[in-house]
Design a protein around this motif. Structure first.
Motif, short mmCIF file in Angstrom:
data_model
loop_
_atom_site.label_atom_id
_atom_site.label_comp_id
_atom_site.label_asym_id
_atom_site.label_seq_id
_atom_site.Cartn_x
_atom_site.Cartn_y
_atom_site.Cartn_z
N SER A 35 0.83 -1.21 0.00
CA SER A 35 0.00 0.00 0.00
C SER A 35 0.87 1.26 0.00
CB SER A 35 -0.92 -0.01 1.21
OG SER A 35 -1.62 -1.23 1.28
N ALA A 36 2.13 1.10 -0.35
CA ALA A 36 3.03 2.24 -0.52
C ALA A 36 3.48 2.87 0.79
CB ALA A 36 2.43 3.30 -1.44
N GLN A 103 3.43 11.52 2.64
CA GLN A 103 4.36 10.55 3.21
C GLN A 103 3.55 9.49 3.95
OE1 GLN A 103 7.82 10.18 3.35
NE2 GLN A 103 7.94 11.74 1.75
N ARG A 104 3.73 8.25 3.51
CA ARG A 104 3.06 7.16 4.22
C ARG A 104 4.13 6.37 4.98
NH1 ARG A 104 0.06 7.39 -0.67
NH2 ARG A 104 -2.19 7.12 -0.38
N LEU A 105 4.02 6.36 6.31
CA LEU A 105 5.05 5.72 7.13
C LEU A 105 4.43 4.64 8.02
CD1 LEU A 105 6.79 9.01 8.33
CD2 LEU A 105 7.49 7.54 6.41
N LEU A 128 2.42 -1.43 16.65
CA LEU A 128 2.70 -1.31 15.24
C LEU A 128 1.78 -0.21 14.76
CD1 LEU A 128 3.23 -4.11 12.70
CD2 LEU A 128 1.67 -2.27 12.14
N GLY A 129 2.35 0.80 14.11
CA GLY A 129 1.53 1.95 13.75
C GLY A 129 1.79 2.47 12.36
N VAL A 130 0.84 3.23 11.85
CA VAL A 130 1.03 3.92 10.57
C VAL A 130 0.74 5.41 10.76
CG1 VAL A 130 0.25 1.88 9.31
CG2 VAL A 130 -1.35 3.75 9.73
N GLU A 131 1.38 6.20 9.94
CA GLU A 131 1.12 7.64 9.92
C GLU A 131 1.08 8.07 8.45
OE1 GLU A 131 0.69 8.65 12.89
OE2 GLU A 131 2.02 7.45 14.17
N VAL A 132 0.04 8.82 8.10
CA VAL A 132 -0.01 9.41 6.76
C VAL A 132 0.08 10.91 6.94
CG1 VAL A 132 -1.38 9.77 4.68
CG2 VAL A 132 -1.43 7.56 5.83
N LEU A 133 1.15 11.49 6.43
CA LEU A 133 1.37 12.91 6.63
C LEU A 133 1.20 13.65 5.31
CD1 LEU A 133 4.19 11.67 8.65
CD2 LEU A 133 3.08 13.70 9.58
N ILE A 145 -7.90 3.27 7.93
CA ILE A 145 -8.84 2.39 8.64
C ILE A 145 -8.96 1.06 7.91
CG2 ILE A 145 -11.27 2.08 9.27
CD1 ILE A 145 -11.34 5.15 9.82
N ALA A 146 -9.01 1.13 6.59
CA ALA A 146 -9.09 -0.10 5.80
C ALA A 146 -7.85 -0.97 5.99
CB ALA A 146 -9.27 0.24 4.32
N LEU A 147 -6.71 -0.32 6.10
CA LEU A 147 -5.47 -1.07 6.31
C LEU A 147 -5.50 -1.82 7.64
CD1 LEU A 147 -2.64 1.30 5.12
CD2 LEU A 147 -3.11 -1.00 4.29
#
Length: 430
Positions: A35-36, A103-105, A128-133, A145-147
């Motif tokens: 998912s990039a 930025q997808r981290l 385990l986390g994600v951040e989309v900036l 949310i889908a991820l």
RNA sequence: GCGAGCGUAGCCAAGUGGUUAAGGCAGUGGUUUGUGGUACCACCAUUCGCGGGUUCGAACCCGUCGUUCGCCCCA
């Protein structure tokens, strides 16, 4: 007892359980990479001020749960209590925003909070986390949310509930907060003591009080959804629409308030009943103000974090633990035979088979017993006689079928053996 | 930080003031000296998280630490 035990609120993850962790990490990594999202690894400790400014000094996490100490240079250092502040700090420090676009981290690692341990809550735990900036688009909200839903599904978690709310902009929340305080002040004497205490410190928290009397009062309280600005409302509506189109079920919970100051707009939690009092396995939301708060350019952002201990806990409740991964158990006896067995085993291991060599030197009867217990479908037997003839015995532990084979012929049989091993493992599973 | 429960072998446990601390699983050895799964036999806690006191006598009382559950809060 004289020995030193693991510190309170920490624990060892033993080999048996590590298999589960590795599975989760592998699944998450695959999904996120597709998912990039790119992994970021930030320090486990940061300057205390980062968390004070980022998370909010009034929050419990900062106020009473941080592992803070002075280092030898007399700097105030804190073991990170969550991952977002550090990721955002790195984003600003290395000017990732200058790369343009979104930025997808993602990240994973230990976090620290000085709390009283109970099930699903420790002092050192893992997220385990994600951040989309860099995106204010509701599609970013739906995407993250889908991820989370994808990861939970792939890992094998069933039966979660997604609670969704919007806490609007800072201004929306201020208006709502005022209205809420006005409302609760009318009933100040009927609230439970905890809630009376929260009335001016953190009135939103009163909404999810567990006290029955307070709950009754809170039921009639104004809803934040009525205080959202048009823009906030449009955003929230769009998020809901997108989730519906992605077939992700959710429930609106206007009482859902998240603990950290930086949240704006969308707030959400994935909950599971198996966790008891700690029902949230994944929590997150939008935090459009945080990057500027920490000294970066105005950057909208959204993210979530999964509590890995909680995930592992549910997995162990919901599914049977996997059995052994050993393919071949190698039994041998006698000085020369043992040496040959070691050589043969290494060849098999290098060919990609999981081989366990019995090192006991005990009678074949004992070694066979261990072979059986190991769960390996195939046993390799090498004694004096075989050593002399440069042969070995292959014994299929399921059927008892056994054959003699020159050691030199083993390599050409490998693909055949692999096939049979897979088949017997499948048969056993049924 | 507050309230309650629990700590007995690697694991699951019985025992709640009376001499030698049940039982099961696992483990080790044997019946079976080069061939497993079953069965049978033997062994496997001088000691009950740790510390201290009371008692003729303590796993059982007290303190402390750990853990679990709830509150607070959160992943």
């Amino acid at each position: 007892m004289g020995f030193i035990q693991a510190s309170r609120g920490t624990r060892d993850i033993l080999p048996e359980e590590v298999a589960t962790w590795q599975r989760i990490e592998a699944i998450a990594q695959a999904i996120l990479t597709h998912s990039a999202y790119r992994e970021i690894r930030t320090p486990i400790f940061e300057q205390t001020e980062l968390f004070e400014r980022g998370i909010g000094e009034a929050t419990d996490v900062v106020g009473k749960e941080m592992y803070t100490f002075q280092d030898r240079g007399d700097r105030s250092i804190t073991l990170r209590p969550e991952g977002t502040a550090g990721a955002v700090r790195a984003y600003i420090e290395h000017k990732l925003h200058a790369q343009g676009g979104v930025q997808r981290l993602w990240y994973t690692g230990p976090m620290f909070r000085y709390e009283r341990p109970q099930a699903g809550r420790q002092r050192q735990f893992h997220q385990l986390g994600v951040e989309v900036l860099g995106s204010a688009d509701p599609r970013a909200d739906a995407e993250v949310i889908a991820l989370a839903a994808d990861i939970l599904r792939e890992v094998g978690i069933q039966g979660w509930t997604l609670s969704l709310n919007s806490v609007g902009t800072k201004a929306d929340r201020q208006h709502y907060r005022d209205a809420l305080v006005r409302y609760f002040e009318q009933y100040a004497n009927d609230l439970d003591p905890d809630s009376q205490d929260r009335l001016h410190r953190n009135p939103l928290r009163i909404l999810d009080s567990k006290d029955p009397k307070t709950q009754a009062i809170a039921k009639e309280a104004p809803s934040i959804l009525d205080y959202l600005s048009d823009l906030s409302k449009t955003h929230f509506d769009r998020v809901q629409e997108l989730l519906q189109r992605l077939d992700i079920p959710f429930v609106i919970n206007p009482c859902l308030v998240r603990g950290l100051d930086y949240y704006t707009h969308t707030a959400f939690e994935f909950q599971l009943e198996e966790l008891g009092a700690q029902s949230t396995v994944c929590g997150g939301g939008r935090y459009d103000g945080l990057v500027t708060e920490l000294g970066g350019p105005d950057t909208p952002a959204i993210g979530w974090a999964i509590g890995l201990e909680r995930l592992v806990m549910i997995l162990q409740q919901q599914s049977e633990t996997a059995s052994t991964d050993i393919d071949i158990y190698c039994a041998s006896r006698g000085v020369e035979a043992e040496a040959q067995a070691l050589q043969v085993s290494r060849a098999l291991q290098q060919a990609g088979l999981a081989v366990e060599v019995d090192l006991s030197g005990s009678a074949f009867g004992k070694q066979m017993k261990r072979a059986d217990r190991s769960g390996a479908p195939l046993c390799l037997i090498l004694g004096d006689e075989e050593a002399q003839n440069r042969t070995l015995q292959l014994k299929w532990l399921g059927s008892g079928e056994q054959e003699v084979l020159p050691q030199s012929a083993l390599i050409e049989r490998i693909s055949d053996l692999k096939k049979k091993i897979i088949l017997s493992k499948l048969a056993k599973r049924v």
